[in-house]
Design a protein around this motif. Sequence first.
Motif, short mmCIF file in Angstrom:
data_model
loop_
_atom_site.label_atom_id
_atom_site.label_comp_id
_atom_site.label_asym_id
_atom_site.label_seq_id
_atom_site.Cartn_x
_atom_site.Cartn_y
_atom_site.Cartn_z
N PRO A 215 0.81 -1.23 0.00
CA PRO A 215 0.00 0.00 0.00
C PRO A 215 0.84 1.27 0.00
CG PRO A 215 -0.91 -1.59 1.53
CD PRO A 215 0.41 -2.13 1.09
N PHE A 216 1.96 1.27 0.73
CA PHE A 216 2.83 2.44 0.73
C PHE A 216 3.82 2.42 -0.44
CE2 PHE A 216 2.20 2.93 5.49
CZ PHE A 216 1.46 4.08 5.35
N SER A 217 3.92 1.25 -1.10
CA SER A 217 4.84 1.07 -2.20
C SER A 217 6.26 1.45 -1.82
CB SER A 217 4.38 1.89 -3.42
OG SER A 217 5.04 1.44 -4.58
N PRO B 54 9.31 7.15 4.23
CA PRO B 54 8.71 7.56 2.95
C PRO B 54 7.56 6.66 2.54
CG PRO B 54 10.72 6.34 2.57
CD PRO B 54 10.60 6.50 4.06
N ASN B 55 6.75 7.15 1.66
CA ASN B 55 5.71 6.33 1.01
C ASN B 55 5.50 6.87 -0.39
OD1 ASN B 55 4.04 8.15 3.29
ND2 ASN B 55 3.29 8.39 1.20
N VAL B 56 4.87 6.07 -1.24
CA VAL B 56 4.56 6.55 -2.57
C VAL B 56 3.70 7.81 -2.42
CG1 VAL B 56 2.49 5.12 -2.79
CG2 VAL B 56 3.69 5.89 -4.85
N THR B 57 3.98 8.80 -3.24
CA THR B 57 3.24 10.06 -3.12
C THR B 57 1.75 9.83 -3.35
OG1 THR B 57 5.16 11.31 -3.85
CG2 THR B 57 3.02 12.40 -4.00
N THR B 58 0.99 10.21 -2.35
CA THR B 58 -0.45 9.96 -2.35
C THR B 58 -1.18 11.27 -2.13
OG1 THR B 58 -0.07 7.76 -1.41
CG2 THR B 58 -2.29 8.64 -1.24
N GLY B 59 -2.21 11.50 -2.89
CA GLY B 59 -2.98 12.72 -2.75
C GLY B 59 -4.43 12.42 -2.42
N ILE B 60 -4.99 13.24 -1.58
CA ILE B 60 -6.43 13.14 -1.27
C ILE B 60 -7.00 14.55 -1.35
CG2 ILE B 60 -8.16 12.46 0.42
CD1 ILE B 60 -6.07 10.53 1.58
N PHE B 61 -8.05 14.70 -2.12
CA PHE B 61 -8.71 15.99 -2.31
C PHE B 61 -10.18 15.83 -1.95
CE2 PHE B 61 -5.59 18.56 -4.73
CZ PHE B 61 -4.61 17.60 -4.89
N ARG B 86 -11.37 12.72 -4.07
CA ARG B 86 -10.45 12.08 -5.02
C ARG B 86 -9.22 11.60 -4.26
NH1 ARG B 86 -8.72 11.90 -10.33
NH2 ARG B 86 -6.49 12.18 -10.72
N ALA B 87 -8.86 10.36 -4.53
CA ALA B 87 -7.63 9.81 -3.95
C ALA B 87 -6.79 9.22 -5.08
CB ALA B 87 -7.95 8.74 -2.92
N TYR B 88 -5.50 9.44 -5.00
CA TYR B 88 -4.61 8.90 -6.04
C TYR B 88 -3.25 8.60 -5.45
CZ TYR B 88 -1.94 13.25 -6.32
OH TYR B 88 -1.14 14.31 -6.02
N PHE B 89 -2.50 7.77 -6.15
CA PHE B 89 -1.08 7.66 -5.85
C PHE B 89 -0.29 7.71 -7.15
CE2 PHE B 89 -2.56 3.20 -5.86
CZ PHE B 89 -1.72 2.64 -6.81
N ASN B 90 0.96 8.12 -7.03
CA ASN B 90 1.79 8.37 -8.21
C ASN B 90 2.28 7.09 -8.89
OD1 ASN B 90 1.67 11.12 -8.14
ND2 ASN B 90 3.79 11.44 -7.49
N ASN B 91 2.69 7.24 -10.14
CA ASN B 91 3.46 6.19 -10.80
C ASN B 91 4.77 6.00 -10.05
OD1 ASN B 91 1.66 6.03 -13.10
ND2 ASN B 91 2.59 7.95 -13.80
N SER B 234 -4.75 -0.46 4.00
CA SER B 234 -4.99 0.96 4.14
C SER B 234 -3.71 1.76 4.21
CB SER B 234 -5.79 1.23 5.40
OG SER B 234 -6.99 0.54 5.35
N THR B 235 -3.80 2.96 3.71
CA THR B 235 -2.68 3.87 3.83
C THR B 235 -3.15 5.13 4.52
OG1 THR B 235 -3.16 4.59 1.60
CG2 THR B 235 -1.39 3.01 1.88
#
Lengths: 226, 288
Positions: A215-217, B54-61, B86-91, B234-235
């Motif tokens: 989930p955190f990748s 760190p974590n993959v860049t995640t956005g919540i709007f 809206r929720a997303y995470f980056n490539n 969950s993140t």
Amino acid sequence: MRFTIALSAILLLFSGCIGDDVVFDTVPEAVRILNPVDSIMVGSTRQFEARYTNNIGEAEEQPVIWTSSDAGVLAVDNTGRATGLAAGKATLTAEVLPDGKAPVSDAIEVVVSEDEVVGGPSAERSGTIRTTSSYLLEGSFTLREDGNDIVLEFAGDYRASTSLPGLYVYLTNNPSTVNNAFEIGRVETFSGAHSYRISGVGLNDYGYLLYWCKPFSVKVGDGEIK
Amino acid sequence: MKKNIFLGIILFLSVQAAYAGGGWPQPRGGGFFKLSEWWVISNQHFTDVGKLDPNVTTGIFNTSLYAEYGFTDRLTGVLYFPFFSRAYFNNTVSGTTGEVITPGEAINTVGDTDVSLKYGILANGPVALSATLTLGLPLGNDSGGSAGNLQTGDGEFNQLLQVDAGRGFRIGKVGAYANAYVGFNNRTNDFSDELRFGIEGGATFWDGRLTAILRLYGVQSLNNGALPSELSNSTSIFANNTEHLSYAPELAYNISDKWGVSVSTGRAFSGRLIFANPSYSVGVFVKL
């Protein structure tokens, strides 16, 4: 009117776009002899195999140059087929010359004996996992062949944090990423001895264990397989 | 069921950014309505031991409507409705080859919604005291995306009982107020219950046109839920056992007697299993 302008400005903001997170995943190119042995008998032959992995740990077809340090003891042809000719020791080397890069090689010492071979193929590797994050991860492990499968066994000193969501364990040749890695499975044991039976993978196919939070990748920890 | 690590906090921060009442209920027929955009873009989080990872860049709007309306002088209805979440995470991209290792994903849904009733226990004295019951409706998506780790809700129905005490006063010619609250959040679906607490102070300048507010608030998990973190997807912000201690300055500017705009940001001093990046909010409000 003012409300419409304000509303439009606000609505523009919710269009958060997917961007790129860059992972620094360069690893040294490597070649590994996949089926090493300690010794062979005079007059017997063995087909050796080697695998080259590129700068992201991905297996890649490349010509392998096979050589013996003493061709009078152990002869090897350009396909990796070796023949014991006389009693003694010889170093068998597999070398790859990647385009425009420095050569990489792997070598094993082979005893050629008149007697029946005592030491068979190396059937076990081992290592220690360590955390590379703030989450607890530690313990020692062995990787051994069992029939056509391999078995990954953790000792009683194994411990992992239970606070991470979606923790997975992989076999990989690049400990920075799950790209080209073999997914063993989701971690469901967080302390003590336990094991995984793995099919379709050779004992020497991979160089690292990798713990990854899906989930955190992100990478949680790793362990070199020696 | 098991997919909620960090969401509770997002709703909490959102409501905080839209807060209008404190200890004071609306007068009968009075109202406060706010359309706002709240967002967080996070590339790091507080771990289980409070350190940053760190974590993959995640956005919540969250694009939301916040409304207070006075049914009587003592009873106020409150709605927080994120009608677009809206929720997303980056490539994840290889720095060596430039190839996409894990493609990013996004979901767009309605978010978890809060419906509240606030009752003014002491409305006319020097201290305004109120009690609020909030029902957290799990209208958002708690398992979006191919891996089930994109969320606009926590998937659980919670009930928050909160007591607010506020007092207005003057500092020279400046009108000011202070408010404090404490609440107990009963969570379902094996989530741990929570204590929520906070204080805030505000002062009004420029003939009442500009209000500056500073909030300090926190969430403390009671760690009594059976939901195991390790088996969830969950993140950060929709998690179980999330904790934080945060501050949030806000500026609200009254364009007219009825209309105004506000901006705010929220940042955590410390936390556990929650995003560590600041959140932001902008909004436009109207008072009846």
